[in-house]
Motif scaffolding. Structure first.
Motif, PDB file in Angstrom:
ATOM      1  N   GLY A   1      -8.828  -3.856  -5.284  1.00  0.00           N
ATOM      2  CA  GLY A   1      -7.644  -3.677  -4.463  1.00  0.00           C
ATOM      3  C   GLY A   1      -7.743  -4.304  -3.102  1.00  0.00           C
ATOM      4  N   LEU A   2      -8.860  -4.905  -2.806  1.00  0.00           N
ATOM      5  CA  LEU A   2      -9.080  -5.513  -1.497  1.00  0.00           C
ATOM      6  C   LEU A   2      -8.951  -7.025  -1.687  1.00  0.00           C
ATOM      7  CD1 LEU A   2     -10.132  -3.969   1.059  1.00  0.00           C
ATOM      8  CD2 LEU A   2     -12.279  -5.161   0.668  1.00  0.00           C
ATOM      9  N   ILE A   3      -8.113  -7.662  -0.838  1.00  0.00           N
ATOM     10  CA  ILE A   3      -7.952  -9.103  -0.997  1.00  0.00           C
ATOM     11  C   ILE A   3      -9.137  -9.797  -0.345  1.00  0.00           C
ATOM     12  CG2 ILE A   3      -6.457 -11.061  -0.526  1.00  0.00           C
ATOM     13  CD1 ILE A   3      -4.172  -8.968  -0.280  1.00  0.00           C
TER      14      ILE A   3
ATOM     15  N   ALA B   1      -4.670   2.646   4.015  1.00  0.00           N
ATOM     16  CA  ALA B   1      -5.974   2.998   4.577  1.00  0.00           C
ATOM     17  C   ALA B   1      -7.133   2.305   3.874  1.00  0.00           C
ATOM     18  CB  ALA B   1      -6.154   4.503   4.482  1.00  0.00           C
ATOM     19  N   ASN B   2      -6.890   1.793   2.678  1.00  0.00           N
ATOM     20  CA  ASN B   2      -8.002   1.161   1.980  1.00  0.00           C
ATOM     21  C   ASN B   2      -8.381  -0.186   2.570  1.00  0.00           C
ATOM     22  OD1 ASN B   2      -5.386   0.647   0.891  1.00  0.00           O
ATOM     23  ND2 ASN B   2      -6.367  -0.611  -0.663  1.00  0.00           N
ATOM     24  N   ILE B   3      -7.512  -0.734   3.410  1.00  0.00           N
ATOM     25  CA  ILE B   3      -7.861  -1.996   4.072  1.00  0.00           C
ATOM     26  C   ILE B   3      -8.445  -1.649   5.440  1.00  0.00           C
ATOM     27  CG2 ILE B   3      -6.996  -4.234   4.831  1.00  0.00           C
ATOM     28  CD1 ILE B   3      -6.596  -3.724   1.858  1.00  0.00           C
ATOM     29  N   PRO B   4      -9.703  -1.879   5.617  1.00  0.00           N
ATOM     30  CA  PRO B   4     -10.319  -1.475   6.876  1.00  0.00           C
ATOM     31  C   PRO B   4      -9.903  -2.406   8.021  1.00  0.00           C
ATOM     32  CG  PRO B   4     -11.912  -2.594   5.499  1.00  0.00           C
ATOM     33  CD  PRO B   4     -10.655  -2.536   4.708  1.00  0.00           C
ATOM     34  N   VAL B   5      -9.783  -1.832   9.183  1.00  0.00           N
ATOM     35  CA  VAL B   5      -9.484  -2.627  10.377  1.00  0.00           C
ATOM     36  C   VAL B   5     -10.761  -2.682  11.185  1.00  0.00           C
ATOM     37  CG1 VAL B   5      -8.155  -2.709  12.499  1.00  0.00           C
ATOM     38  CG2 VAL B   5      -7.074  -1.964  10.371  1.00  0.00           C
ATOM     39  N   ARG B   6     -11.291  -3.872  11.327  1.00  0.00           N
ATOM     40  CA  ARG B   6     -12.529  -3.996  12.085  1.00  0.00           C
ATOM     41  C   ARG B   6     -12.223  -4.687  13.402  1.00  0.00           C
ATOM     42  NH1 ARG B   6     -14.302  -5.296   6.958  1.00  0.00           N
ATOM     43  NH2 ARG B   6     -15.436  -3.561   6.004  1.00  0.00           N
TER      44      ARG B   6
END
Lengths: 394, 1137
Positions: free
Chosen positions: B554-556, B328-333
């Motif tokens: 934690g976000l690439i 969930a920490n990787i947002p989907v836009r």
């Protein structure tokens, strides 16, 4: 000093003699006789000196047994006559509260007995009961009372009696002090010092709570003490009022608006019961130091030795042509730091010893009695004790 | 003023004049090391100690609470969407309380005394719609109170913030109190620092079976989830709570749009070894016949866990799960799943790396993988939950009202939000310590603790305590072991003994715990510094050997071709203050990544920056600091010092001292002793002790005594002691200790004490207890009353400590059975009473409270406090103090984990004395040393002895010898010799008993001793006859109930073996619970004794013919009867003995 060096020399020969006879075996009956009536020097030394070697003191114990040297024809028993002739007391220093004196020709046990009596069995007066009327300071009542108890009072305890449990406090057994200090509101913090303790020669001013109802205006209300007369009227105190020994002992600190009002009753007691009754801050003795140079120390070594000692026991003597020799100048000031015998065979050159029957006695009085009086009192107590033993035995 | 040559201003002047200067000489390294110690007090002014609690709480109050409220700003009715309520702003006011409509300011001390919570109102500004049906108007309201927030003491919101000593004293606060805790219902509570595995980071480890897995605990404002990708039997699959079973990872990737297997392989890397590992998974996916995204989603749809109350066939749930819950920490836009695919690819690649090379496995115990949650974060979670709950409830009420067909009253939403659910929730959680936040699946117990107030240092230590994430029962040793990465961050010594050993930790002296920092600007900065956006890269390029991944919290983010220079630039910016000082930039060579972290909860510490091994801090900097021109912050701003977190430390080469800095050294430690914590810093020379001894000492620190009468500051101090002002609030005394054997009462660590020392106040302490009484008000209007004591009659004696107001007077000695409050209660407390306030005397019954204490002590009433409790009853608190002097059996301890009880107390004249007349205060047996190896204690003795001789406090800071913060033994010895002592601290001693010298030199000198709370008076217990338990009629158990001393099974066995049958009989029956029973010889049951007929009667046989009287333990009779109640008949068969 001269005799010292001779002695040490002779001892040196002695030690050589002991070391040598390894080669020729001499039958035991061919050995020279031990001279009768005289101890060989090394035993004599062991008898009269405590050896302070670098790792531990040796020969510390007294030889008490009268027949200890009987085989050598020496009588070790204590003779009154001899004691009388040899015993000596030299006062070195005497001030109002401190005293240092030499006590020569006495056994450690006796010297110790004086020390013990001084610490714990000589009576003094000290505050024992504190009646708190008001205490709004930060110091708790118990702590305040404890502090008051430890304040030394300048009063001769011999003028007072002990108060036993059922005794009424009277002018013969109780001294009453009053302390009433207030720090006014708005003023800065103040220190309550021992000079605020005011002697009440007429006894307590606090009226017994049980008295309130029955008291009538004519008779004097009953207080916590029943004095028959004012202590001031007694000749001993009439021109020497009772007060704490020191004026500047801080009892408490008061903040603005705080107040202490109390009455303190001092009674006679002994140091055994509580340290506050001990008449001495401390009393102790040390044996007279004896520093002996086993060999002649010359030149640089001598200077090194002088530098080694932090209390300057050694000195340098010029023996002509710029050559220097170390001498023992002030053996008395040796504190036994053992620096002079530390490392590199120095212990072969210097010997530290204590003279077993020479005591440097120090008494630090708290102020109730002058130190010399304390000591004579201590002697009296020991006398009493001896007498008691004698009467018990007979 | 003559300008000195090294004066920087004059140099500038010279430069301006164009004069030639030997620049090399100026740039040459300073020869002697700069004493950087002065930085520590400056640091502690701004950070450290309990400041992290304050920082965290301040951040919560200042920033986080606004975020929480803004994230949930609207309450909109479901029935009529046009009706809404919007929070516009939130703020926390001053601590206050509304009593009878009047706002009254609170002080912490008032709260402590009257058992209330130190809390401030939470004000919100709202905008809402009023009116109904046709006429709707927007209204604003300011400063609506939605609840009360407990306030941390000394935080911005606390009234104590920024107050000076005098003002604090006026508030009844100790100026040295660190704050950092809450006052909840009158008790002080700390929210312990919680240790957690870091969120939103990939952690590679092995599960129980040894399968390698990559897991991510995602945590965003909206959701929390855990995603695990695991390699099992060569197949890679995904574990997610929302799926009922594991899912092949290839299916997931396909569902996210990566239909081509080639793309997957490219993304993971073209290394054939990775391809090989991936092969079975691809085949597996083929077997399931999943080729397209649509097929994959259908496949997943079947795996989705069915929720009990959801509509059966909700379309697209699988996709939603992938979108919202899966990592969930990787947002989907805009339905762009590519970032997630790349993230999964990175996870898989790291996992495979770990399979191929076990070294690549992450260490869960590594401190860099940990986050510390502080009170602010925890409170924020709690507040968010409560706030949401309140809003939901408000929405529900609005909807029910709106649903009603006809409403007469005017509709006003703002009424519905004012509830005390937030107040109560916060208060309850903080006072019980049970965090139960369902929304975030958080159920933790014991999060708060009552502040340890036994000693000042205990309190400080309590504030820096870190409680573990694991349950204590786990038997693995890993988490308990000392981690090398703890260096400088967590104290290596300070951990409790026993079950939580190694799990509960303490912060080191200079540790700072970060708070969250906005990552938006950082991200854009990264891109402008040459980070290639991930979106623009092909899968192939992801793991190209010539570039590094840039990972931000934690976000690439993307890739960078020159990672080292990128990191350098970032660091330069940080040192220049352009980005936050706590941002960490860490180049991980092994993983070929650059990690940038700005999240909260990381531990970091300040270190001096060095250029090619030359410290940036020069002597003139320190001089400026000493002169007060500089502060710690200016050091930071000028880039002389920076904060490094655990990860970034791995990129640094840190020299312990300037002297041993080499060419490659990047940093230099400020002071080595800062690796220890606050409490460990109190031990002098800890580096000379056997390590566990230090730990034991720390456990002991918090059992120090309550109040010492004559506290002293230690003769041998440490720098830490000065920093935390322990020297102002000492808890021990410098006792002259002789290390020797004496009297035989000193075996097993017992100590012999000098009676005169005790007489003079050594070890004297005050124990304070609290008694409370409440003057109750009853429902019918009547209330208790406190009346004047009787001064005459038989009760007068028990009431003599009472004042005229019926309460015990301060200063009175209170004895057992004394009445301390002369209270009366009305007889009728229920039902209506005619005139509740004017009851006659006869309507009251006495309900006095008497003091129940042991006879051994004489306590004194210290203070009497009157206050009103929560129910507005008059509450009277009596502080009872007792001054105790040490007695045989009391426990003492030095500062080196060497505790001992007092074995005997000896008169001073019997004590040995030295040549100078010094008599020791206590004698310690030398056998305490060899096995314990506490060399530090010996050095303490030497140091203190030198200290008293020369009149200077000596130091013994940990590792302090090279930097001069600890005196060396050689110098101490020199001082001793100079003052006529032996260099080794041994004195020539005379025996006090015989008067002759002792046959050994005695190691003697002062050692700081502390009295521990274990005192005989609290433990001593014996009884003759006494109370019995009602049910068994046996003596009670335990000291508190005045219980008997049990002859246990083993003791009984001994007596049996010895054959002492009569003694057993006496102990087990006569002295316990003898009972006479009537036994029927015929039926073997128990009968009863009829007092009228004066015979025993069997109730079963209905006669008294065969009755025998015998003695039985009452417990035995009870057993028979209980068995009978269970339908088991025990029958006694009697024979003549």
């Amino acid at each position: 000093m001269v005799s010292e060096s001779e002695e040490s020399l002779s001892e040196n020969e002695e030690s050589k003699a002991i070391r040598e006879p390894k080669t020729p075996k001499i039958p035991v009956w061919d050995l020279p006789d031990v001279p009768k009536g005289k101890l060989p020097p090394h035993i004599q030394l062991q008898r009269t000196r405590v050896f302070c070697t670098s790792d531990a003191p040796t020969h510390t114990e007294n030889i008490q047994y009268s027949g200890a040297y009987a085989s050598m024809g020496v009588d070790n028993s204590l003779r009154l006559e001899e004691f009388r002739n040899n015993f000596r007391v030299d006062v070195i220093k005497l001030s109002e509260d401190d005293m240092e004196f030499d006590m020569i020709g006495i056994d450690a046990a006796i010297a110790n007995a004086f020390r013990r009596i001084l610490i714990s069995e000589l009576p003094t007066m000290a505050i024992e009961k504190v009646f708190m009327a008001n205490n709004t300071s930060v110091v708790q009542d118990e702590v305040l009372a404890h502090r008051l108890g430890l304040i030394p009072l300048k009063v001769d305890p011999r003028l007072f009696n002990y108060m036993s449990e059922n005794d009424e406090p009277n002018e013969k057994n109780t001294i009453v002090f009053k302390l009433h200090v207030r720090c006014e509101k708005g003023s800065s913090r103040i220190k309550v010092k021992s000079n605020e303790l005011k002697w009440l020669p007429n006894g307590s001013e606090f009226i017994l709570s049980t008295e309130k109802a029955t008291s009538d205006s004519t008779s004097k209300p009953k207080t916590y003490t029943s004095f028959n007369c004012s202590q001031e009227s007694l000749p001993e105190f009439s021109n020497d009022p009772i007060a704490p020994k020191h004026d500047d002992i801080i009892i408490a600190k008061l903040g603005a608006g705080q107040e202490i009002e109390l009455e303190a009753h001092a009674v006679k007691g002994m140091g055994k019961t509580h340290a506050k009754w001990s008449p001495v801050a401390t009393a102790w003795y040390r044996m007279l130091p004896e520093v002996v140079l086993l060999q002649e120390i010359k030149g640089e070594k001598a200077e090194e030795l002088v530098k080694k000692c932090p209390v300057n026991v050694f000195d340098i003597e010029d023996i002509g042509r710029g050559r220097k020799r170390a001498t023992v100048a002030q053996p008395r000031s040796c504190t036994l730091c053992r620096e002079c015998i530390r490392g590199d065979d120095w212990d072969k050159l210097v010997a530290l010893r204590r003279v077993r029957d020479h005591f440097i006695f120090t008494i630090e009085s708290t102020g109730a009695l002058p130190p010399e009086v304390l000591f004579t009192e201590a002697v009296k107590i020991l006398e009493d004790k001896c007498e008691r033993v004698i009467t018990e035995l007979s | 003023m003559v300008a000195r040559e090294d004066d920087p201003t004059s140099i500038n002047d010279l430069l301006e004049k164009g004069l030639e200067i030997d620049k090399q000489a100026l740039a040459a390294p300073v020869k002697n090391a700069v004493d950087k110690f002065k930085l520590l007090p400056e640091f502690l002014k701004v950070r450290g100690l309990v400041k992290q609690h304050l920082d965290s709480f301040n951040y919560f109050v200042g920033t986080q609470i606004k975020k929480v409220v803004l994230a949930n700003e609207r309450i909109t009715s479901k029935i009529d969407p046009s009706i809404y309520l919007r929070y516009k702003d939130v703020r926390i006011g001053e601590p206050s309380m509304i009593i009878d409509g009047v706002t009254e300011k609170l002080t912490p001390q008032k709260c402590r005394l009257s058992d209330i919570t130190y809390a401030a109102p939470i004000y919100v500004n709202i905008e809402y719609i009023t009116g109904s049906h046709g006429s709707k108007t927007t209204q604003m309201k300011r400063d609506v109170i939605i609840g009360r927030m407990p306030i941390m003491l000394r935080s911005f919101s606390c009234i104590l913030y920024g107050k000076d000593e005098e003002e604090l004293a006026r508030y009844g606060e100790c100026p040295l109190d660190p704050g950092g805790y809450f006052v909840i219902k009158g008790t002080e509570k700390v929210l312990l620092i919680q240790e957690q595995l870091s969120n939103n980071r990939i952690i590679i480890d092995a599960d129980k079976k040894g399968c390698v897995q990559a897991s991510v605990t995602s945590s965003t404002e909206r959701t929390k989830s855990k995603t695990v990708i695991k390699m099992e039997k060569e197949k890679i699959s995904l574990y997610l709570n929302q799926f009922s079973s594991k899912v092949p990872i290839m299916v997931v990737l396909k569902a996210m749009g990566m239909e081509s297997d080639q793309e997957v392989v490219q993304m993971i890397g073209r290394d054939p070894r990775y391809g090989e590992l991936l092969m079975p998974s691809i085949e597996d996916c083929m077997k399931e016949a999943v080729y397209t995204q649509h097929q994959a989603l259908e496949f997943l749809e079947q795996k989705v866990k069915k929720l009990p109350y959801s509509t059966p066939d909700e379309e697209g749930r699988a996709l939603r799960i992938l979108q919202d819950i899966f990592i969930a920490n990787i947002p989907v836009r805009q339905n762009n799943f590519r970032p997630k695919c790349i993230y999964v690819a990175v996870m898989m690649r790291r996992m495979m790396e770990a399979i191929l090379n076990k070294d690549a496995m992450d260490d869960k115990d590594y401190v860099g993988n940990k986050r510390l949650e502080l009170s602010g974060q925890l409170l924020s979670l709690l507040f968010e939950d409560l706030f949401k709950t309140m809003n939901d409830e408000a929405r529900k009420t609005i909807d029910t009202i709106l649903a009603k067909p006809s409403r007469s009253s005017r509709f006003d939403i703002s009424q519905f939000i004012v509830k005390d659910s937030i107040t109560v929730g916060l208060e309850r959680t903080l006072s019980t310590g049970n965090f139960d936040v369902k929304r975030f699946r958080m159920h933790r117990k014991g999060m708060t603790q009552v502040v340890a107030r036994l000693s000042y240092i205990g309190t400080l230590g309590h504030m820096t305590k870190i409680s573990p994430q694991f349950e204590k029962s786990r038997k693995v040793s890993g988490p308990r072991a000392l981690q090398p990465s703890q260096w400088g961050m967590l104290c290596p010594c300070d951990t409790p003994e026993g079950e939580s050993c190694g799990l509960v930790k303490n912060l080191a002296l200079m540790t700072h715990v970060t708070t969250d920092e906005d990552e938006g600007p950082l991200i854009s900065l990264c891109f402008s510094l040459g980070v290639e956006d991930m979106e623009l890269l092909s899968g192939e390029e992801l793991h190209m050997p010539n570039s590094y991944l840039i990972i931000m919290n934690g976000l690439i983010l993307g890739k960078h071709r020159r990672p080292q220079s990128f990191a350098n630039v970032m660091r330069k910016l940080r040192r220049a203050g352009k980005i936050g000082e706590f941002v960490s930039i860490f180049v991980n060579e092994k993983q070929r990544c650059v990690y940038i972290a700005s999240d909260g909860g990381r531990v970091c510490r300040p270190i001096v920056i060095a250029d090619k091994g030359v410290s940036r801090i020069k002597e003139h900097h320190m001089k400026e600091l000493r002169d007060g021109v500089r502060t710690f912050d200016s050091f930071l701003k000028e880039g002389l010092i920076e904060y490094l977190d655990v990860n970034e430390e791995n990129n640094a080469l840190i020299a312990l001292y300037e002297d041993n800095a080499k060419e490659g050294t990047t940093h230099i430690e400020i002071e080595p002793f800062t690796i220890l914590g606050v409490v460990a810093g109190l031990i002098p020379y800890p580096h000379h002790n056997q390590s566990p001894r230090n730990t034991y000492q720390l456990c002991r620190m918090d059992t120090l005594i309550y109040l010492l009468v004559y506290p002293q500051r230690p003769l041998l101090t440490t720098r830490t002691i000065e920093l935390v002002s322990y020297d102002k609030l000492g808890a021990g005394q410098n006792a002259t200790v002789a290390v020797m054997s004496y009297s035989g009462y000193d075996i097993e660590d017992a100590i012999v004490m000098n009676k005169s020392s005790l007489d003079r106040g050594f070890g004297r302490c005050i124990v304070v207890k609290k008694l409370a009484a409440v003057s109750q008000k009853y429902e019918n209007g009547t209330s208790d009353r406190i009346i004047r004591p009787v001064r005459e009659g038989y009760e007068a004696e028990r009431m003599q400590i009472l004042d005229d107001d019926g309460l015990a007077a301060p200063g009175q000695i209170i004895r057992p059975h004394d009445i301390y409050i002369n209270k009366e209660s009305p007889i009728v407390t229920r039902g209506p009473v005619t005139s509740p306030l004017g009851l006659p005397d006869s309507a009251y019954k006495p309900s006095r409270q008497t003091y129940k204490g042991s006879d051994g002590e004489t306590p004194v009433v210290d203070r009497v406090a009157l206050c009103s409790d929560r129910n507005n009853n008059l509450c009277i608190k009596f502080m009872i103090r007792h001054t105790r002097r040490p007695e045989v059996g009391d426990k003492f301890s030095s500062r080196h984990g060497q505790k001992g009880v007092c074995g005997t107390i000896v008169q001073q004249e019997d004590f040995p004395f030295s040549e100078r007349g010094i008599c020791p205060d206590l004698i310690m047996n030398p056998h305490g040393f060899p096995s314990r190896m506490t060399v530090g204690k010996m050095i303490e003795l030497l140091g203190s002895k030198a200290g008293v001789s020369c009149g200077r406090f000596h130091y013994g800071s940990a590792f302090g010898e090279p930097s001069g913060h600890a005196d060396k033994v050689e110098t101490i010895s020199e001082t001793l010799v100079k003052h006529g002592f032996s260099y080794n601290g041994k004195d020539f001693i005379y025996s006090g008993i015989t008067g002759e010298p002792l046959q050994a030199y005695i190691f003697m000198g002062p050692i700081y001793y502390q009295k521990l709370k274990h005192m005989v008076l609290d433990k001593m217990h014996a009884r003759g006859s006494g109370p019995r338990v009602m049910i068994t009629r046996q003596p009670t158990e335990g000291r508190s109930r005045n219980g008997g001393l049990r002859v246990g099974e083993m003791e009984r066995d001994c007596l049996i073996a010895y054959g002492a049958s009569m003694l057993i009989y006496e102990r087990l029956m006569i002295s316990s619970d003898p009972f006479e029973v009537q036994v029927c010889r015929k039926c073997g049951l128990l009968g009863y004794y009829n007092f009228k007929l004066k015979t025993g009667i069997c109730s079963t046989c209905k006669n008294g013919e065969n009755i025998s009287t015998m003695k039985l333990p009452y417990a035995c009779k009870l057993l028979f009867q209980e068995l009978q109640a269970m339908n088991i008949i025990p029958r006694l068969k009697l024979t003549e003995a």
